[in-house]
Design an enzyme around this catalytic site. Structure first.
Site, PDB file in Angstrom:
ATOM      1  N   ARG A 127      73.670  30.009  43.661  1.00 52.56           N
ATOM      2  CA  ARG A 127      75.136  29.527  43.210  1.00 52.56           C
ATOM      3  C   ARG A 127      76.676  29.097  43.528  1.00 52.56           C
ATOM      4  O   ARG A 127      77.253  29.235  42.828  1.00 52.56           O
ATOM      5  CB  ARG A 127      75.375  31.631  43.416  1.00 52.56           C
ATOM      6  CG  ARG A 127      76.731  32.183  42.961  1.00 52.56           C
ATOM      7  CD  ARG A 127      76.395  33.989  43.664  1.00 52.56           C
ATOM      8  NE  ARG A 127      75.272  34.722  42.567  1.00 52.56           N
ATOM      9  CZ  ARG A 127      74.824  35.708  43.256  1.00 52.56           C
ATOM     10  NH1 ARG A 127      75.185  36.129  44.436  1.00 52.56           N
ATOM     11  NH2 ARG A 127      74.147  35.986  42.388  1.00 52.56           N
ATOM     12  N   TYR A 128      76.312  28.924  44.610  1.00 54.60           N
ATOM     13  CA  TYR A 128      77.316  28.082  44.973  1.00 54.60           C
ATOM     14  C   TYR A 128      77.502  26.969  45.578  1.00 54.60           C
ATOM     15  O   TYR A 128      75.687  26.254  45.049  1.00 54.60           O
ATOM     16  CB  TYR A 128      77.852  28.743  46.807  1.00 54.60           C
ATOM     17  CG  TYR A 128      77.970  30.026  47.173  1.00 54.60           C
ATOM     18  CD1 TYR A 128      79.141  30.790  46.264  1.00 54.60           C
ATOM     19  CD2 TYR A 128      77.457  31.696  47.298  1.00 54.60           C
ATOM     20  CE1 TYR A 128      79.767  31.954  46.801  1.00 54.60           C
ATOM     21  CE2 TYR A 128      77.572  32.432  48.174  1.00 54.60           C
ATOM     22  CZ  TYR A 128      78.578  32.816  47.113  1.00 54.60           C
ATOM     23  OH  TYR A 128      78.998  34.482  47.354  1.00 54.60           O
ATOM     24  N   ARG A 131      75.385  25.249  48.517  1.00 55.32           N
ATOM     25  CA  ARG A 131      73.992  26.028  49.916  1.00 55.32           C
ATOM     26  C   ARG A 131      73.418  27.269  48.875  1.00 55.32           C
ATOM     27  O   ARG A 131      73.597  27.533  47.757  1.00 55.32           O
ATOM     28  CB  ARG A 131      75.040  26.224  50.160  1.00 55.32           C
ATOM     29  CG  ARG A 131      76.042  27.696  50.267  1.00 55.32           C
ATOM     30  CD  ARG A 131      77.005  27.981  51.633  1.00 55.32           C
ATOM     31  NE  ARG A 131      77.945  29.376  51.077  1.00 55.32           N
ATOM     32  CZ  ARG A 131      78.806  29.434  50.320  1.00 55.32           C
ATOM     33  NH1 ARG A 131      79.092  27.457  49.790  1.00 55.32           N
ATOM     34  NH2 ARG A 131      79.673  30.105  49.948  1.00 55.32           N
ATOM     35  N   CYS A 140      58.624  42.683  55.798  1.00 58.81           N
ATOM     36  CA  CYS A 140      59.763  42.963  56.706  1.00 58.81           C
ATOM     37  C   CYS A 140      59.200  43.896  57.726  1.00 58.81           C
ATOM     38  O   CYS A 140      57.724  44.622  58.129  1.00 58.81           O
ATOM     39  CB  CYS A 140      60.535  43.790  56.728  1.00 58.81           C
ATOM     40  SG  CYS A 140      61.748  42.348  54.923  1.00 58.81           S
ATOM     41  N   CYS A 144      64.693  48.330  56.146  1.00 62.04           N
ATOM     42  CA  CYS A 144      65.571  49.327  55.725  1.00 62.04           C
ATOM     43  C   CYS A 144      66.080  50.021  55.012  1.00 62.04           C
ATOM     44  O   CYS A 144      65.436  49.298  53.609  1.00 62.04           O
ATOM     45  CB  CYS A 144      66.124  48.245  56.222  1.00 62.04           C
ATOM     46  SG  CYS A 144      66.348  47.220  56.966  1.00 62.04           S
ATOM     47  N   CYS A 147      68.405  48.770  51.724  1.00 67.91           N
ATOM     48  CA  CYS A 147      67.856  47.198  51.649  1.00 67.91           C
ATOM     49  C   CYS A 147      68.068  46.554  49.728  1.00 67.91           C
ATOM     50  O   CYS A 147      68.357  47.901  48.971  1.00 67.91           O
ATOM     51  CB  CYS A 147      66.095  47.337  51.350  1.00 67.91           C
ATOM     52  SG  CYS A 147      66.336  45.425  52.267  1.00 67.91           S
ATOM     53  N   ARG A 149      67.127  44.276  49.048  1.00 67.31           N
ATOM     54  CA  ARG A 149      66.066  43.587  47.701  1.00 67.31           C
ATOM     55  C   ARG A 149      65.042  44.638  47.853  1.00 67.31           C
ATOM     56  O   ARG A 149      64.628  43.911  48.269  1.00 67.31           O
ATOM     57  CB  ARG A 149      66.072  42.308  48.222  1.00 67.31           C
ATOM     58  CG  ARG A 149      66.982  41.376  48.333  1.00 67.31           C
ATOM     59  CD  ARG A 149      66.702  39.890  48.438  1.00 67.31           C
ATOM     60  NE  ARG A 149      67.865  39.522  48.887  1.00 67.31           N
ATOM     61  CZ  ARG A 149      67.911  38.345  49.792  1.00 67.31           C
ATOM     62  NH1 ARG A 149      67.228  38.564  50.782  1.00 67.31           N
ATOM     63  NH2 ARG A 149      69.318  37.733  49.940  1.00 67.31           N
ATOM     64  N   ASP A 308      76.010  47.466  48.712  1.00 64.44           N
ATOM     65  CA  ASP A 308      76.152  47.243  47.314  1.00 64.44           C
ATOM     66  C   ASP A 308      75.715  48.452  46.432  1.00 64.44           C
ATOM     67  O   ASP A 308      75.655  49.278  47.171  1.00 64.44           O
ATOM     68  CB  ASP A 308      75.313  45.311  47.319  1.00 64.44           C
ATOM     69  CG  ASP A 308      74.471  45.901  47.620  1.00 64.44           C
ATOM     70  OD1 ASP A 308      73.257  46.743  47.334  1.00 64.44           O
ATOM     71  OD2 ASP A 308      73.346  45.177  48.297  1.00 64.44           O
ATOM     72  N   ASP A 345      79.737  41.773  48.584  1.00 66.78           N
ATOM     73  CA  ASP A 345      79.039  40.898  47.623  1.00 66.78           C
ATOM     74  C   ASP A 345      79.221  41.666  46.015  1.00 66.78           C
ATOM     75  O   ASP A 345      78.364  42.653  45.721  1.00 66.78           O
ATOM     76  CB  ASP A 345      77.643  40.570  47.962  1.00 66.78           C
ATOM     77  CG  ASP A 345      77.300  39.267  48.004  1.00 66.78           C
ATOM     78  OD1 ASP A 345      77.117  38.756  46.868  1.00 66.78           O
ATOM     79  OD2 ASP A 345      76.138  39.124  48.374  1.00 66.78           O
ATOM     80  N   LYS A 352      80.249  36.585  47.238  1.00 62.50           N
ATOM     81  CA  LYS A 352      80.947  37.261  48.252  1.00 62.50           C
ATOM     82  C   LYS A 352      82.232  37.314  48.331  1.00 62.50           C
ATOM     83  O   LYS A 352      83.348  35.817  48.373  1.00 62.50           O
ATOM     84  CB  LYS A 352      80.672  36.762  49.869  1.00 62.50           C
ATOM     85  CG  LYS A 352      79.338  37.316  49.549  1.00 62.50           C
ATOM     86  CD  LYS A 352      78.555  36.788  51.638  1.00 62.50           C
ATOM     87  CE  LYS A 352      77.038  36.926  51.363  1.00 62.50           C
ATOM     88  NZ  LYS A 352      76.394  35.639  50.332  1.00 62.50           N
TER      89      LYS A 352
END
Ligand SMILES: *Cc1c(COP(=O)(O)O)cnc(C)c1O
Ligand code: SF4
Length: 383
Positions: A127-128, A131, A140, A144, A147, A149, A308, A345, A352
């Site tokens: 996206r950037y 990076r 994981c 969480c 999360c 994702r 988000d 974000d 962000k």
């Protein structure tokens, strides 16, 4: 001959190691300290969770209705941080389902950050300009509840295949503008050391790659995974940044302290990315204490993320003012090192965007009227 370095250091003594719940009283230290044992004994059912905490009716119902969409998984270590009698314990809120997960608001999205749209090849979000995010696992140790994702984390059918990994590496190799790779997931530490070393060595062999970051929550949820062997392996590929995700001072245990020291001693820079969560860390005092503890652990607070628009996490979302208020209560009042960037974000892949309290009262020509952290005004005149 090795000389022993004697340090007079009582910082570690200010951190606590939580007692083990009765269920695991007889487990040997060897097992308890083994990440393989911790992985194998993850709590995935209500029957086991009930042996560790006093489960509420809400938690039982939420589990029954949610676990097919998004599994529950909690390491014994992380469960040992829970308050068995407080349903609002910050560790519980982050790892045990609540009914709020079943509510999907109209503005919520499955992929709010449009990470899949900005994917030139599967597993790389570019996206950037310079990076990329590189997904290397969809697993994981603890799932969480907040999360971002959720759509693919904990879903075994979305596991990163070898072919995808190779295509991702080929994309990064071919794009000379990329200088920073965020190795992400799921949790990259769900990969074996061998597989991680393979990824790190391939990236380090690329002339245009300057730094990489390993984004992992294992420091918080499964510190046992961060072995001396892992730290030594990583140290061959410096500069390596570790980006982790502590959300509450309770997570800053002696175990976490030790593995942060291990990584820092191995030359890693460690940054923290906190997610702002209602009932967990939406008070300035909590964030301040967390950040003070992190600095003692040699971890630099980097970001506070506004929660988000992921589906089913509305019960965690706070107004934007809550985050701004936290920054207002940190800047000036405590070490600048303890002041992270508060960012949103943005949905749809805007990236962000920082949100700051306003310190500029007025600006006309060469005259700037500013206010300080105590809301006192000062003038700065450009020559
Ligand atoms: C967060 C993020 C990064 C890294 O952003 P920094 O501000 O450099 O930490 C890179 N790519 C994507 C898609 C991201 O979401
Ligand atoms: S560790 Fe990160 S990717 Fe894994 S469940 Fe938690 S928030 Fe999601």
């Amino acid at each position: 001959m090795a000389t022993e370095i004697v340090t007079i250091n009582n910082v570690r003594d200010r951190f606590i190691s939580h007692p083990r719940p009765a269920l695991w009283k007889d487990v040997s230290d060897k097992d308890w300290n083994s990440w393989i044992w911790q992985q194998q004994k993850r709590i995935k059912s209500m029957e086991v969770l009930e042996k560790v905490i006093n489960v509420t009716d809400e938690e039982r119902e939420a589990f029954a209705k949610s676990h097919e969409m998004f599994n529950m998984g909690i390491t014994p270590y992380y469960a040992s941080l829970m308050d068995p009698n407080d349903p609002n314990c910050p560790i519980r809120l982050q790892s045990v389902p609540k009914l709020g997960e079943l509510t999907i608001l109209t503005d919520e999205l499955e992929d709010p950050l449009a990470e899949e749209r900005d994917m030139p090849v599967p597993g790389v979000t570019h996206r950037y300009p310079d990076r990329v995010l590189f997904y290397t696992s969809h697993n994981c140790p603890v799932y969480c509840r907040h999360c971002t994702r959720k759509r693919k984390v904990s879903d075994p059918s979305s596991a990163t295949q070898t072919k995808q990994l190779e295509e991702g590496l080929a994309y990064i190799a071919a794009h000379k503008e990329i200088r920073d790779v965020v190795i992400s997931g799921g949790d990259p530490l769900s990969n074996s050391d061998e597989r991680l070393e393979y990824i790190l060595s391939r990236l380090r062999a690329m002339e245009h790659i300057q730094v990489f970051r390993i984004g992992t929550r294992n420091l918080v949820t499964l510190p046992q995974r961060v072995t001396e062997q892992f730290a030594q392996m990583v140290s061959k590929y410096h500069p390596v940044y570790i980006h982790t995700h502590f959300n509450h001072p309770k997570e800053c245990t002696q175990e976490a302290f030790d593995v942060c020291a291990r990584l820092a001693n191995a030359g890693c820079m460690i940054n923290n990315q906190m997610v702002l969560l209602k009932g967990v860390n939406d008070k300035p005092e909590i964030v301040k204490e967390l950040n003070h503890r992190l600095l003692m652990m040699r971890v630099r607070p980097y970001y506070i993320f506004q929660c988000d628009m992921t589906q089913g996490i509305g019960h965690f979302r706070t107004p934007v003012e809550v985050g701004m208020n936290i920054i207002e209560h940190l800047r000036g009042w405590t070490s600048g090192m303890a002041v992270p960037h508060f960012v949103i974000d943005t949905p749809g892949g805007g990236g962000k965007i920082p949100v700051l309290p306003n310190y500029v009262v007025s600006h006309e020509g060469k005259q700037w009227i500013l206010r300080n952290y105590k809301k006192k005004q000062f003038e700065y005149n450009e020559p």
